[in-house]
Design a protein around this motif. Sequence first.
Motif, short mmCIF file in Angstrom:
data_model
loop_
_atom_site.label_atom_id
_atom_site.label_comp_id
_atom_site.label_asym_id
_atom_site.label_seq_id
_atom_site.Cartn_x
_atom_site.Cartn_y
_atom_site.Cartn_z
N THR A 78 0.87 -1.18 0.00
CA THR A 78 0.00 0.00 0.00
C THR A 78 0.90 1.22 0.00
O THR A 78 1.96 1.23 0.63
CB THR A 78 -0.90 0.01 1.25
OG1 THR A 78 -1.68 -1.18 1.29
CG2 THR A 78 -1.82 1.21 1.25
N ARG A 83 -1.56 3.93 4.25
CA ARG A 83 -1.54 2.79 5.16
C ARG A 83 -2.43 3.03 6.38
O ARG A 83 -2.64 4.17 6.79
CB ARG A 83 -0.11 2.48 5.58
CG ARG A 83 0.71 1.90 4.44
CD ARG A 83 2.15 1.70 4.79
NE ARG A 83 2.89 1.21 3.63
CZ ARG A 83 4.21 1.21 3.53
NH1 ARG A 83 4.96 1.68 4.53
NH2 ARG A 83 4.79 0.75 2.44
N GLY A 84 -2.91 1.92 6.93
CA GLY A 84 -3.74 2.02 8.13
C GLY A 84 -5.19 2.33 7.86
O GLY A 84 -5.96 2.60 8.80
N ARG A 85 -5.63 2.28 6.61
CA ARG A 85 -7.02 2.62 6.26
C ARG A 85 -7.78 1.44 5.67
O ARG A 85 -8.86 1.62 5.12
CB ARG A 85 -7.03 3.79 5.28
CG ARG A 85 -6.30 5.02 5.80
CD ARG A 85 -6.38 6.17 4.81
NE ARG A 85 -5.49 7.26 5.20
CZ ARG A 85 -5.36 8.40 4.51
NH1 ARG A 85 -6.06 8.59 3.41
NH2 ARG A 85 -4.53 9.34 4.93
N GLY A 86 -7.21 0.24 5.76
CA GLY A 86 -7.91 -0.95 5.31
C GLY A 86 -7.78 -1.27 3.84
O GLY A 86 -8.39 -2.23 3.35
N LEU A 87 -6.99 -0.49 3.09
CA LEU A 87 -6.87 -0.72 1.66
C LEU A 87 -6.20 -2.07 1.38
O LEU A 87 -6.66 -2.83 0.53
CB LEU A 87 -6.09 0.43 1.03
CG LEU A 87 -6.08 0.53 -0.51
CD1 LEU A 87 -5.82 1.99 -0.91
CD2 LEU A 87 -5.01 -0.35 -1.12
N ARG A 89 -6.06 -4.70 3.29
CA ARG A 89 -6.95 -5.79 3.68
C ARG A 89 -8.02 -6.03 2.61
O ARG A 89 -8.31 -7.17 2.27
CB ARG A 89 -7.60 -5.44 5.02
CG ARG A 89 -8.55 -6.49 5.56
CD ARG A 89 -9.02 -6.13 6.95
NE ARG A 89 -7.89 -6.11 7.86
CZ ARG A 89 -7.40 -7.17 8.49
NH1 ARG A 89 -7.96 -8.35 8.27
NH2 ARG A 89 -6.39 -7.07 9.30
N ALA A 90 -8.58 -4.95 2.07
CA ALA A 90 -9.61 -5.10 1.03
C ALA A 90 -9.04 -5.76 -0.22
O ALA A 90 -9.69 -6.61 -0.83
CB ALA A 90 -10.20 -3.73 0.70
N GLN A 93 -8.54 -9.50 0.36
CA GLN A 93 -9.81 -10.23 0.29
C GLN A 93 -10.24 -10.43 -1.15
O GLN A 93 -10.71 -11.51 -1.54
CB GLN A 93 -10.87 -9.47 1.09
CG GLN A 93 -10.63 -9.52 2.59
CD GLN A 93 -11.52 -8.58 3.36
OE1 GLN A 93 -12.11 -7.64 2.80
NE2 GLN A 93 -11.65 -8.82 4.67
#
Length: 294
Positions: A78, A83-87, A89-90, A93
Amino acid sequence: MSSSTLDPGLAALLGRVWPRLPTGVARAEGLGFAWTAVSTPFVRIEGGRVMGHVGIIELPLVVGGRRMRVGSIHAVCTDPERRGRGLGRALMQEALAAADERVDTLVLTTLIPEFYAAFGFRPVREHAFTRALPSSGRRPSAGGRLLTEGPQDLRLLRRLLADRAPVSERFGSREDGVAFTIALMLTWGDLSRVRYHAALDVLTVHEVRERTLVLYDVVGAAIPPFEELTAAIGADAERMVAFFAPDRLGEGWTAEPWDQARAAAHGDGWFAGLMARGPLAVEGEFMLPPLSRT
C-alpha cells in the motif's frame, strides 16, 4: 513469453515501497522474462494513482513427488500515505476470492506473518541442509562457465528452465523462469552466480562464503548426484549448505531449522518466512528454493 511492460503506475507504487523492485523487474523483462506474463494484479487506483497492489502467480511445484499448482501471493503493498485505512486488507480479500476459484493452496513469504494470519495463512517451518565437501572436489578456481546475458546464453537459460526437473521431489519448483530471473535480479542484479556445466548440462546458482559453498538452485533436465555436481563446481570450500531439500543429491545431509534470525546472521537478505493457506502436506524437512520465492 509476453513482452508487455509493467504498468507505469504500478511500477511507481512498487518503487515507492521497494526502490529496487522496478529495476529488477525491468532487467528480467529485458532478458525475456516478463513479470506481466505470469502475475495477475489486483490494484486500487485513487486520483489517477495506483495506491495498492496484491499479485498472484500460479507456481508449479512438486510436493511429496506429486505435481501441484499453488497460488503465490506476492508484492503486497500500500502506498505509504494510505496505510492504516484498510486498503491492503480489502485488496487481499479480493485477491483471495479470485485465487480460491483457481487453486486449493496459496503460499507467500513475508516478514510480517501476523498480518497474513488474519487471512488464514499459517507459518511453515523451513530448513537449510549442510554436509561436508570431499577434499577431492576442492580447487581454488571455479568450475563451469559463467553465464552471460548474450543471446546464445539466454537461449540456453530458457531451454534449461523450460525442461527443468524439480531440484527436489520432496518440495521443488517447475517454474519456467520469470520468478527465477526476477529473484536473481533482485538478489544480485545480474547473472554473476549462475554457471553452466556443459558435461552435466545443468546450471548451478551458487557462491562461496567463508569456505562454505552456498547452493541456491540446480537447473537442468536431470539433477546430478552430489559427487558429480560438487566435482563440476569445484569450489575451494569445506562444506556445503543447500537452500532446498537435497533428496535428489543423495544422503549424508544435516537439516538445520532456518528462520529470519538465522538468515540475518548468515547474511541472507533474500529470506522471509514461508506461510501457507490450504493443504500442503510435506513429509520431512524442506525449503522453498530461494529463486522460487516471489
